[in-house]
Design a protein around this motif. Structure first.
Motif, PDB file in Angstrom:
ATOM      1  N   THR A 141       4.120  -1.151  -7.346  1.00  0.00           N
ATOM      2  CA  THR A 141       3.333  -0.144  -6.638  1.00  0.00           C
ATOM      3  C   THR A 141       1.915  -0.152  -7.190  1.00  0.00           C
ATOM      4  OG1 THR A 141       3.954   1.536  -8.216  1.00  0.00           O
ATOM      5  CG2 THR A 141       5.267   1.389  -6.202  1.00  0.00           C
ATOM      6  N   ASN A 142       0.976   0.067  -6.303  1.00  0.00           N
ATOM      7  CA  ASN A 142      -0.413   0.169  -6.727  1.00  0.00           C
ATOM      8  C   ASN A 142      -1.088   1.195  -5.827  1.00  0.00           C
ATOM      9  OD1 ASN A 142      -1.352  -1.144  -4.291  1.00  0.00           O
ATOM     10  ND2 ASN A 142      -0.506  -3.022  -5.176  1.00  0.00           N
ATOM     11  N   ALA A 198       1.027   5.451  -1.395  1.00  0.00           N
ATOM     12  CA  ALA A 198       1.189   6.438  -0.321  1.00  0.00           C
ATOM     13  C   ALA A 198       0.823   5.755   0.987  1.00  0.00           C
ATOM     14  CB  ALA A 198       0.279   7.629  -0.563  1.00  0.00           C
ATOM     15  N   LYS A 199       1.488   6.165   2.075  1.00  0.00           N
ATOM     16  CA  LYS A 199       1.244   5.495   3.349  1.00  0.00           C
ATOM     17  C   LYS A 199       0.789   6.484   4.424  1.00  0.00           C
ATOM     18  CE  LYS A 199       3.751   1.214   3.120  1.00  0.00           C
ATOM     19  NZ  LYS A 199       3.842   1.166   1.662  1.00  0.00           N
ATOM     20  N   TRP A 228      -8.186  -5.944  -4.295  1.00  0.00           N
ATOM     21  CA  TRP A 228      -7.043  -6.285  -3.433  1.00  0.00           C
ATOM     22  C   TRP A 228      -5.936  -7.020  -4.150  1.00  0.00           C
ATOM     23  CZ3 TRP A 228      -7.779  -3.560   0.739  1.00  0.00           C
ATOM     24  CH2 TRP A 228      -9.097  -3.299   1.156  1.00  0.00           C
ATOM     25  N   GLY A 229      -6.212  -7.509  -5.350  1.00  0.00           N
ATOM     26  CA  GLY A 229      -5.214  -8.347  -6.026  1.00  0.00           C
ATOM     27  C   GLY A 229      -5.135  -9.745  -5.449  1.00  0.00           C
ATOM     28  N   THR A 265      -2.188   3.778  -9.224  1.00  0.00           N
ATOM     29  CA  THR A 265      -2.904   4.978  -8.792  1.00  0.00           C
ATOM     30  C   THR A 265      -3.671   5.649  -9.944  1.00  0.00           C
ATOM     31  OG1 THR A 265      -1.317   5.304  -7.056  1.00  0.00           O
ATOM     32  CG2 THR A 265      -2.640   7.207  -7.651  1.00  0.00           C
ATOM     33  N   HIS A 266      -3.063   5.694 -11.131  1.00  0.00           N
ATOM     34  CA  HIS A 266      -3.770   6.323 -12.253  1.00  0.00           C
ATOM     35  C   HIS A 266      -4.525   5.307 -13.096  1.00  0.00           C
ATOM     36  CE1 HIS A 266      -2.442  10.238 -11.279  1.00  0.00           C
ATOM     37  NE2 HIS A 266      -1.164   9.914 -11.329  1.00  0.00           N
TER      38      HIS A 266
END
Lengths: 539, 215
Positions: free
Chosen positions: A7-8, A13-14, A409-410, A510-511
């Motif tokens: 997760t990133n 969240a969607k 974007w990775g 996210t953090h």
């Protein structure tokens, strides 16, 4: 490190609500990026249409009145909706907390509010287009702007709101830089991009309110004729110019300072070497910010201001060259004997050094009163500020965009196409604007719909350049969009850079970080870190 | 009030300590006040230029402002700054009721200021002492008298908008106080509102002599 299912910030969240109500600086940065790309496209298309019209002296595709509206919109959109928010609000928002080892900016809600103000300001600007558009030039000089039939009020309201968006971003960044640095990161261990953003934020906070009150006065002048700027009613139109440039000269440093910060990061990373003259670069950013408030009169040498004022402004203008020169020499000295790898961001950084030097040095010509009287309001000015704004800021923005793209974007873009596009932009830019220096020196005035036959060849040359430039950007759009979905995946630190944002995952969670960050080495301690990791052979 | 990890509920996730959060708020607020000073700064600059251009006009025109009402308003606003400061002090001591009453008093005084300003404005509207091209009054000697009233209405009008914004913010603080959002440990929003209110007060303290007391 990063796996397909991790997760990133992008997938945690969607749904559209999770974007429009987000307080995550990274998502807000991406939303800014979407906004500025849209307006860069609009402004760029307007520029291409203008160059098409100027291909011949005759009327090609539009009436003179339409032409006036198009160059006004091109300027206003590029400045207020693209360049000013481009580096600080889009890239800065994303990168600043990561560079500081923080979880977010100091005021996340205010950050989102800034984005909404940007959108609302943009809607006013778009509304002005459908309600007739302004034809005053982006400078809105009185008394023309108070008497023209163009739609000045809508775009002025837009500029007022965009100003507050910019102020709140600056305020947020200053508080963030003061209070959210990771333990161990003292002021002189901050990356130089952070110094650039800090100096920028100071100008945003101190100069933009004056623009705000100026456009309020302009709106009132237009709507109720308060008479402040109207000579027929005892007012002073030159006062408007003073107010306007008191903001708008510092504003050009709002545009260039964060770009200079990016160049410092990119040149150090791709020379894999400790940056030369760290403190000199940091202080020169603050020096430029300070000087920026003292030179606005150089826009007004022919406005009728006193000769003494012009001489003082001219003298002070030359001083701005010193901190800018310090930076350029330090960047070149950093490259000297470095292990230079000519990746795409570095190609843009080298383009920047060439183009910004030309733009900066021609600025010194224009700072000299006698030369400026000859060159005032000619294409020489147009070429000069495109070399600094586009050759400087936009090229630096592209350097930063390609530098941090893998972090966003990775995934990474196709290197070959990126090099092709970079070269086309460099060549197209020079073809477009070098010719304008020559035309300007020969007396071709700016903002004219038509011109004498003898300028036909150079105007044609310039128009062809703009097509090469446009094609370069088209290629960039394609490979960047492609890379978001199909690009090759990259790890945390594809460039072996030492600033903190590269310790987060790509794309970050996210953090931001999976641990509490503590500064372990300076941002440019390549010599120390290399010695430490020699045995492992990699960072 | 704290969650499972011992993070107090008023502490945002990205701060590690209450202290850090409070210091950030203070820096942010002072910077915002700085932008307000510069926003008004443009108008003060315009005032200075036109007063230098038309000294006699400014002197003649200012006698049409009611010094008594202006002075009353000055006292009203200074008193409201005192009640605002007392509201903050009360919350520092955890005295919720005193905070509520002081905020109510501040709101009342701010309202009084606006009522007096309304009386002054409507009198001038009646006489035709309006800004710019709407100016119809004939009693002021000297050319371009509308310039004085343009600047007067812009500066006091912008100040009035700030008073209204302040009242909305103070009302919001009042609501949050009654909902027990604040305590002796956490009262930063009231304190920040106070800083803003003092600036609004301070700007009036400059406006009053510049318009009403031209010697």
């Amino acid at each position: 490190m990063s796996t397909a299912t991790a997760t990133n910030y992008l997938n945690e969240a969607k749904g559209w609500k999770s974007w429009l109500l987000t307080q995550d600086h990274k998502r807000i940065g991406i939303m800014y990026l979407a906004g500025i790309f849209f307006f860069f496209l609009v402004g760029g298309l307007l520029a291409l249409i203008i160059r098409w019209e100027l291909f011949t002296p005759a009327k090609d595709i539009m009436e003179a009145d339409t032409y006036n509206r198009f160059f006004t919109l091109h300027g206003a959109i590029m400045i207020f909706l693209f360049i000013i928010p481009s580096i600080p609000a889009a890239l800065g928002n994303f990168v600043l907390p990561l560079m500081l080892g923080a979880k977010d900016v100091a005021f996340p809600r205010l950050n989102l509010a800034s984005w909404y103000l940007y959108v609302i300001g943009a809607l006013f600007a778009l509304y002005s287009i459908i309600s007739g558009a302004a034809d005053t030039g982006w400078t809105f000089y009185t008394p023309y702007s108070t008497s023209t039939s163009g739609s000045v009020v809508a775009i002025a309201v837009g500029v007022f709101i965009l100003g507050f968006s910019s102020i709140f971003t600056g305020l947020n960044f200053i508080a963030t830089i003061h209070k959210l640095r990771a333990p161990g990161m003292t002021w002189f261990k901050m990356p130089l991009f952070v110094w650039g953003l800090y100096a920028t934020a100071i100008i945003q906070v101190l100069a933009t309110p004056v623009l705000g009150i100026t456009v309020v006065l302009l709106i009132l002048e237009r709507m109720v004729h308060i008479g402040i700027f109207d000579p027929a009613m005892g007012g002073d139109p030159v006062l408007f110019q003073h107010f306007f440039w008191f903001y708008s000269h510092p504003a050009v440093y709002i545009m260039i300072l964060p770009g200079m910060g990016i160049i410092s990061e990119v040149i150090a990373t791709f020379s894999h070497k400790r940056i030369f003259g760290y403190k000199a670069i940091a202080y020169s950013s603050l020096g430029i910010a300070f000087m920026s408030f003292l030179v606005w009169g150089h826009h007004m040498f022919v406005s009728g201001q006193s000769e003494l004022a012009s001489l003082i402004f001219s003298f002070l203008t030359f001083f701005v060259g010193i901190p800018s020169g310090i930076k350029v020499f330090n960047w070149v000295a950093t490259m000297y004997k470095g292990q230079i790898s000519l990746k795409v961001p570095m190609l843009y950084a080298i383009s920047f050094l060439i183009l910004f030097s030309i733009g900066g040095l021609t600025g010194i010509f224009l700072g000299a009163v006698s030369v400026d009287v000859h060159l005032h309001d000619t294409y020489f000015i147009v070429a000069h500020f495109h070399y600094t704004m586009m050759g400087g800021t936009v090229i630096a923005f592209l350097a930063g965009l390609h530098f941090w793209w893998p972090k966003l974007w990775g995934r990474i873009y196709n290197e070959t196409w990126a090099v092709v596009s970079c070269l086309m932009i460099f060549i197209g830019f020079n073809v477009t604007f070098l010719s304008q220096f020559i035309m300007g020196a020969q007396g071709m005035p700016r903002r004219y719909y038509t011109y004498p036959e003898e300028f036909q060849r150079l105007h044609g040359f310039s128009s062809v350049g703009s097509l090469i430039l446009g094609a370069g950007f088209l290629i960039m759009t394609i490979y960047l969009l492609h890379s978001i979905f199909r690009g090759k995946k990259v790890g945390r630190n594809p460039w072996q850079s030492l600033t903190m944002e590269w310790e987060a995952e790509s794309p970050p969670i996210t953090h931001n970080f999976d641990k509490d960050m503590v500064l372990e080495h300076g941002p440019y301690d390549y010599d120390i870190v290399d010695a430490k990791y020699t045995e492992e052979g990699t960072l | 009030m704290s969650n499972a990890e011992g993070h107090p509920t008023h502490l945002a996730h990205h701060f590690s300590t209450t202290e850090q959060q409070k210091d950030s708020a203070k820096i942010g607020m002072w910077l915002f006040l700085l932008t307000e000073v510069l926003l008004f700064g443009g108008l003060f600059c315009a005032y200075a230029i036109f007063r230098a251009w038309y000294p006699d006009l400014f002197h003649n025109a200012h006698s049409f402002l009611d010094t008594g009402l202006g002075a009353t308003n000055t006292v009203v606003l200074i008193t409201s700054s005192l009640t605002m400061a007392l509201a903050i002090r009360a919350m520092q001591l955890g005295n919720k009721n005193a905070t509520i009453w002081n905020l109510v008093a501040t709101l009342g005084l701010a309202g009084t200021f606006l009522v007096i300003k309304y009386i002054e404005y409507s009198h001038k509207f009646h006489l035709g002492q309006l800004p710019g091209k709407y100016y119809t009054f004939t009693g002021v000697e000297g050319g371009n008298p509308h310039i004085f009233f343009s600047i007067y209405f812009m500066m006091t009008g912008l100040h009035g908008i700030h008073v209204i914004a302040g009242m909305i913010t103070i009302g919001w603080m009042l609501y949050r106080t009654t909902k027990n959002h604040f305590s002796a440990e956490y009262y930063t929003p009231i304190e920040m509102t106070g800083l803003y209110w003092h600036l609004v007060d301070l700007i009036w303290i400059f406006l009053f002599p510049l318009f009403y007391l031209i010697g």
